[in-house]
Design an enzyme around this catalytic site. Structure first.
Site, PDB file in Angstrom:
ATOM      1  NE  ARG A   1      -4.927 -13.799   4.841  1.00 30.66           N
ATOM      2  CZ  ARG A   1      -4.317 -13.916   3.696  1.00 30.66           C
ATOM      3  NH1 ARG A   1      -3.096 -14.371   3.651  1.00 30.66           N
ATOM      4  NH2 ARG A   1      -4.916 -13.642   2.573  1.00 30.66           N
TER       5      ARG A   1
ATOM      6  CE  LYS B   1     -11.522 -19.291  -1.783  1.00 31.60           C
ATOM      7  NZ  LYS B   1     -11.549 -17.832  -1.719  1.00 31.60           N
TER       8      LYS B   1
ATOM      9  NE  ARG C   1     -15.653 -12.486  -0.134  1.00 34.91           N
ATOM     10  CZ  ARG C   1     -14.847 -12.655   0.917  1.00 34.91           C
ATOM     11  NH1 ARG C   1     -14.127 -13.734   1.026  1.00 34.91           N
ATOM     12  NH2 ARG C   1     -14.776 -11.743   1.845  1.00 34.91           N
TER      13      ARG C   1
HETATM   14  C1  BTN Z   1     -13.549 -16.087  -3.880  1.00 35.33           C
HETATM   15  O1  BTN Z   1     -13.447 -16.948  -3.022  1.00 35.33           O
HETATM   16  O2  BTN Z   1     -12.712 -15.189  -3.988  1.00 35.33           O
HETATM   17  C2  BTN Z   1     -14.721 -16.130  -4.818  1.00 35.33           C
HETATM   18  C3  BTN Z   1     -14.433 -16.955  -6.032  1.00 35.33           C
HETATM   19  C4  BTN Z   1     -15.605 -17.007  -6.972  1.00 35.33           C
HETATM   20  C5  BTN Z   1     -15.241 -17.635  -8.290  1.00 35.33           C
HETATM   21  C6  BTN Z   1     -16.456 -17.845  -9.153  1.00 35.33           C
HETATM   22  S1  BTN Z   1     -16.102 -18.867 -10.550  1.00 35.33           S
HETATM   23  C7  BTN Z   1     -17.672 -18.504 -11.208  1.00 35.33           C
HETATM   24  C8  BTN Z   1     -17.930 -17.031 -10.944  1.00 35.33           C
HETATM   25  N1  BTN Z   1     -17.363 -16.235 -12.009  1.00 35.33           N
HETATM   26  C9  BTN Z   1     -16.350 -15.485 -11.581  1.00 35.33           C
HETATM   27  O3  BTN Z   1     -15.677 -14.724 -12.296  1.00 35.33           O
HETATM   28  N2  BTN Z   1     -16.168 -15.672 -10.272  1.00 35.33           N
HETATM   29  C10 BTN Z   1     -17.104 -16.617  -9.709  1.00 35.33           C
END
Ligand code: BTN
Length: 318
Positions: free
Chosen positions: A316, A180, A115
């Site tokens: 945060r 996380k 994100r």
């Molecule tokens: C986050 O917490 O920032 C979200 C992470 C999401 C990662 C997943 S892995 C599968 C899918 N493909 C990606 O490129 N991103 C999500």
């Protein structure tokens, strides 16, 4: 990687013979895997060993486990790729072709996305990276609570496999013991007033290599640490996540956010916590007060309670 996955020592010569390549090619391949964060030990004489044995993903085993779990939409396609740029991008390229609740998994991603423009590291064998597609009749605005629903679904999947101490940092970071563990990325395309298509991407740290953990801008954890060194089988885990995400998407379509908001409340890592809300222009301080009916985070400040929609800000704990 396939040969090293069981965690047994294998000599460079044996590897080269098995794969029909030169020892120099093996050395290069090991260097690439190490650069991706995999802990591969090399001892002169004995050979190479992956310090953490892992099960590689196996489509047949995942599909069988989905059927065992009696999950909804068990007949919807599940695709497994050895390597993709991003499972989200693969779904985006194939929106016209894939049916609802189709899932794409990748053993590794070269351009995994998180994100807020962050990256998501996905070395082979060390995590789960998958995306699921769902069409909705309404407008993208009606999906504001989907983030919460998907975070709750991921927690329920992990909890069903015995993972302890899970909570959610709004909107949908799955955290445990201060780090996380998993993240959810939701991307929506479609018309302003509907219909629209959601791509729900989930990344879970099964074993987080130290080099990857050190490169992150926030504390992270993995299933291996939470489960006493024995993370759940990756294929079972993938199946469980797929089942819960599909059920969560169907339930969200039917009921909206309400039942997920109820499940979210006891998991809310920001409830009553002192927060700093980083907006585009300023930083505001307040106390987390749960979510509203759209899934927006309620923050109490000296000037009253305001609600934040995901995507606008990062939050945060202070
Ligand atoms: C986050 O917490 O920032 C979200 C992470 C999401 C990662 C997943 S892995 C599968 C899918 N493909 C990606 O490129 N991103 C999500």
């Amino acid at each position: 990687m396939r040969v090293l996955a069981p965690g047994e020592t294998i000599s460079g010569a044996a590897l080269a013979a098995r794969l029909g390549v030169t020892r120099a090619a093996i050395w290069k391949q090991v260097a690439t895997l190490r650069a991706a964060g995999l802990p591969i030990e090399a001892s002169s004489g004995a050979g190479y060993r992956l310090l953490w044995p892992t099960q590689l993903l196996d489509r047949e085993r995942i599909v069988a486990a989905i059927a065992d779990d009696d999950s909804p939409a068990a007949a919807a396609p599940v695709e497994l790729h050895w390597e993709l740029d991003s499972t989200q991008d693969e779904l985006a390229r194939r929106l016209g072709e894939l049916p609802d609740l189709a899932v794409v998994l990748a053993e590794q991603q070269t351009l995994g996305r998180g994100r807020r423009g962050r990256g998501w590291h996905s070395p082979p064998g060390m995590g789960i990276a998958l995306s699921c597609l769902k069409r909705f009749g309404g407008s993208p605005a009606a999906l504001s609570g989907l983030s919460i629903a998907m975070g709750v679904s991921v927690v329920q999947a992990l909890a069903s496999l015995g993972v302890p101490d899970l909570c959610i940092k709004w909107p949908n970071d799955v955290v445990a013991r201060g780090g996380k563990l998993a993240g959810v990325l939701i991307e929506i395309s479609g018309e302003y007033d509907g219909p629209c298509i959601a791509r729900v991407g989930v990344g879970v740290n099964v074993r987080l290599p130290a080099a990857v953990a050190a490169s992150l801008d926030q504390p992270a954890t993995d299933l291996a640490s939470l489960c006493g060194g024995e993370p759940p089988d990756r294929n079972r885990l993938a199946a469980r996540l797929i089942g819960h995400l599909r059920r969560g998407l169907l339930d969200f379509e039917r009921t909206g956010l309400k039942p997920f908001a109820e499940a979210f409340a006891p998991l809310d890592a920001l409830a009553d916590a002192r927060l700093a809300v980083h907006g585009v222009q300023d930083i505001r301080e307040g106390v987390g007060r749960g979510i509203d009916e759209r899934g927006a985070l309620r923050v109490q400040t000296e000037r009253g309670v305001f609600a934040l929609l995901s995507g606008e800000v990062s939050v945060r704990r202070r």
